[in-house]
Design an enzyme around this catalytic site. Structure first.
Site, short mmCIF file in Angstrom:
data_model
loop_
_atom_site.label_atom_id
_atom_site.label_comp_id
_atom_site.label_asym_id
_atom_site.label_seq_id
_atom_site.Cartn_x
_atom_site.Cartn_y
_atom_site.Cartn_z
N ILE A 102 1.31 -1.73 25.63
CA ILE A 102 -0.01 -1.28 25.20
C ILE A 102 0.10 0.06 24.48
CG2 ILE A 102 -0.49 -0.25 27.47
CD1 ILE A 102 -3.48 -1.09 27.02
N CYS A 103 -0.76 0.27 23.52
CA CYS A 103 -0.89 1.53 22.80
C CYS A 103 0.39 1.86 22.03
CB CYS A 103 -1.30 2.63 23.78
SG CYS A 103 -1.85 4.17 23.04
N HIS A 104 1.13 2.88 22.46
CA HIS A 104 2.39 3.27 21.83
C HIS A 104 3.58 2.48 22.38
CE1 HIS A 104 -0.03 6.68 20.53
NE2 HIS A 104 0.94 7.04 19.71
#
Length: 168
Positions: A102-104
């Protein structure tokens, strides 16, 4: 029940670790927090969560795990240059085991050269990096492509956890 590895370093996005970790544990799965060193206390970037690593990446084997979760924040940036981290995710992928990032988190997959021909999402400002690594980028709350589950931001955690729980 599954054995799930959470790859973690300092400055992780607090809820992107806490929400999936709590849900996976609540469902009865075995979880290990894996970092660069065993017994290290890691702090979330928002100061709302801290975790102590169960194991060092140098002591674990991908074959011992059924899935891996990679929370976002600055944690992936702090892990992506470690050869053992890259080897671990590469072996998990080769075994076609779930990788949830998720995200980075997808930065680790990019550094491991695992995004060519894959459809993913990530934190939207990373789109160019993901495309340059060979991914087909979609701006959706959760994207599932084979063994990959990816999401963008903390707001997408319900979809991220829902898709993760389907495969473990």
């Amino acid at each position: 029940m599954s054995k799930v590895a959470f790859l973690l370093a300092n400055e992780f996005e607090d809820s992107e670790m806490k929400v999936p970790y709590d849900e996976v544990k609540k469902a009865g799965h075995e979880v290990h927090i894996i970092g660069l060193k065993a017994g290290e206390t890691l702090q979330g970037k928002g100061g709302k969560a801290s975790y102590t690593t169960d194991k060092a990446i140098s002591e674990v084997h991908a074959s011992d795990y059924d899935a891996v979760v990679i929370p976002g924040g600055s944690s992936p940036e702090n892990l992506r240059t470690d050869a053992n981290i890259l080897k671990f995710v590469t072996e998990i992928n080769a075994a076609n085991k779930p990788i949830a990032a998720i995200c980075h988190g997808p930065q680790i997959l990019a550094s491991a050269d695992l995004l060519k021909g894959r459809t993913i999402t990530s934190y939207p400002p990373l789109k160019d990096d993901m495309v340059n690594a060979g991914a087909d980028f979609k701006d959706h709350e959760a994207v599932v492509d084979g063994n990959y589950i990816t999401s963008r931001t903390p707001e997408d955690e319900p979809a991220f956890v829902r898709e993760l729980m389907k495969v473990i």
